[in-house]
Design a protein around this motif. Sequence first.
Motif, PDB file in Angstrom:
ATOM      1  N   SER A  68       0.816  -1.217   0.000  1.00  0.00           N
ATOM      2  CA  SER A  68       0.000   0.000   0.000  1.00  0.00           C
ATOM      3  C   SER A  68       0.850   1.267   0.000  1.00  0.00           C
ATOM      4  O   SER A  68       1.722   1.436   0.851  1.00  0.00           O
ATOM      5  CB  SER A  68      -0.908   0.014   1.229  1.00  0.00           C
ATOM      6  OG  SER A  68      -1.555  -1.238   1.388  1.00  0.00           O
ATOM      7  N   VAL A  73       1.855   2.777   3.695  1.00  0.00           N
ATOM      8  CA  VAL A  73       0.661   2.629   4.536  1.00  0.00           C
ATOM      9  C   VAL A  73       0.732   1.281   5.247  1.00  0.00           C
ATOM     10  O   VAL A  73       0.099   0.310   4.840  1.00  0.00           O
ATOM     11  CB  VAL A  73      -0.620   2.769   3.687  1.00  0.00           C
ATOM     12  CG1 VAL A  73      -1.862   2.713   4.579  1.00  0.00           C
ATOM     13  CG2 VAL A  73      -0.602   4.077   2.907  1.00  0.00           C
ATOM     14  N   HIS A  77      -5.250   1.743   5.532  1.00  0.00           N
ATOM     15  CA  HIS A  77      -5.785   3.042   5.130  1.00  0.00           C
ATOM     16  C   HIS A  77      -6.736   3.604   6.182  1.00  0.00           C
ATOM     17  O   HIS A  77      -7.502   2.883   6.816  1.00  0.00           O
ATOM     18  CB  HIS A  77      -6.536   2.909   3.798  1.00  0.00           C
ATOM     19  CG  HIS A  77      -5.650   2.440   2.683  1.00  0.00           C
ATOM     20  ND1 HIS A  77      -4.654   3.217   2.144  1.00  0.00           N
ATOM     21  CD2 HIS A  77      -5.608   1.258   2.010  1.00  0.00           C
ATOM     22  CE1 HIS A  77      -4.036   2.553   1.190  1.00  0.00           C
ATOM     23  NE2 HIS A  77      -4.593   1.354   1.083  1.00  0.00           N
TER      24      HIS A  77
END
Length: 444
Positions: A68, A73, A77
């Motif tokens: 990600s 990330v 998220h």
Amino acid sequence: MDTEDIQVLALSRSRTANERLHALIPGGAHTYAKGDDQYPDNLAPVISHGRGAHVWDVDGNRYVEYGSGLRSVSLGHAHPRVIEAVRRELDRGSNFVRPSIVEVEAAERFLATVPTAEMVKFAKNGSDATTAAVRLARAATGRPRVALCADHPFFSVDDWFIGTTPMSAGIPSSTNELTVAFPYGDLAATEELLTRYEGEVACLILEPATHSEPPPGYLAGLRELADRHGCVLIFDEMITGFRWSEAGAQGLYGVVPDLSTFGKALGNGFAVSALAGRRDLMELGGLRHSGDRVFLLSTTHGAETHSLAAAMAVQSTYVEEGVTARLHALGERLAAGVREVAAHMGVGDHLVVRGRASNLVFATLDEHGQPSQRYRTLFLRRLLAGGVLAPSFVVSSALSETDIDHTVDVVAQACAVYRKALDAADPTPWLAGRPVKPVFRRLA
């Protein structure tokens, strides 16, 4: 030839969005690694939103996502703790004519998390931090050359590094000549390089670990070589920071660099990076000395309060919730599952999972055991059809065991097709278009 029925993703809106992107943005993305050339033909989803370990494209398809934000990330998220920390700052203003108190709080938190460093300066991206480290090393040593690890794929968008890649257009040869390379894990070759350019090398810059563990004594040996030859040792911890330990690879392996750079996981998607290191070196970019000033880092947005708040929340979450251990546990489950189904389907020598459990990548090898973009294309097509968006197998802590098990099931289906393509010695019938392309190439 039977090419297997495959779920055709509804991506009409993504395809339209990709055309709009290319019409307005060179390359169709703000990072080359996110370009649609990295995905199978007409199968490059454009993202609408994400939550946890899942993302949705503009056509409404949902995917389990890996890697990600190019590994940034790592908590998933819209992580609640990070978002709440950001929200608290948004109503208080984000940028002022003088430093905010948030800046010193963020520095204190960072140096408590990475105690091997004595000072820190924040920026917005990794390239600014690594280039500042190189500039500081050159200023401190009075030497022109940069020695970088040839086995590591990326250090900076700036000329000193990009000039060494196939995408070197626009960079003077005189700049390229000042960057030299050493192989990872080979102390003898590195010493030979330092001897050949005796008194010219300002720094050794490398990722302390990547797809394999550093050989025993290697990092300590580099530390000794740098000391003996009078150059600065720089660890690029953009990837290893937090994923190896909260204090990065230097915290795990116990070898202290002169300077180190952090980013990616530091902000969980928010733009923040850091240059950290020895006080005597870092102070050359400050005001409390009588020597020549070094333009270290001076960025308008480097100390945006909400990004620094995100970084502090990330560090607290890692330490208090044992995130690094969870990343390793999830990665180990995924790696074991993928290896098992690949072996069962007869492609265990062709679909190869590599790396530390918290930072897994995969290699796709052809019938001769050579890396193949065509087999990568075949594999990515099958993953996307199964709702898995995975340019790598880099995990986030938001993944569940169910997500991992679903991924392994999809990989098993992909491996069945992979085996058929290997038996045919030609994956072309399964590609449905051009192969994916490497990021670093000379021609568009």
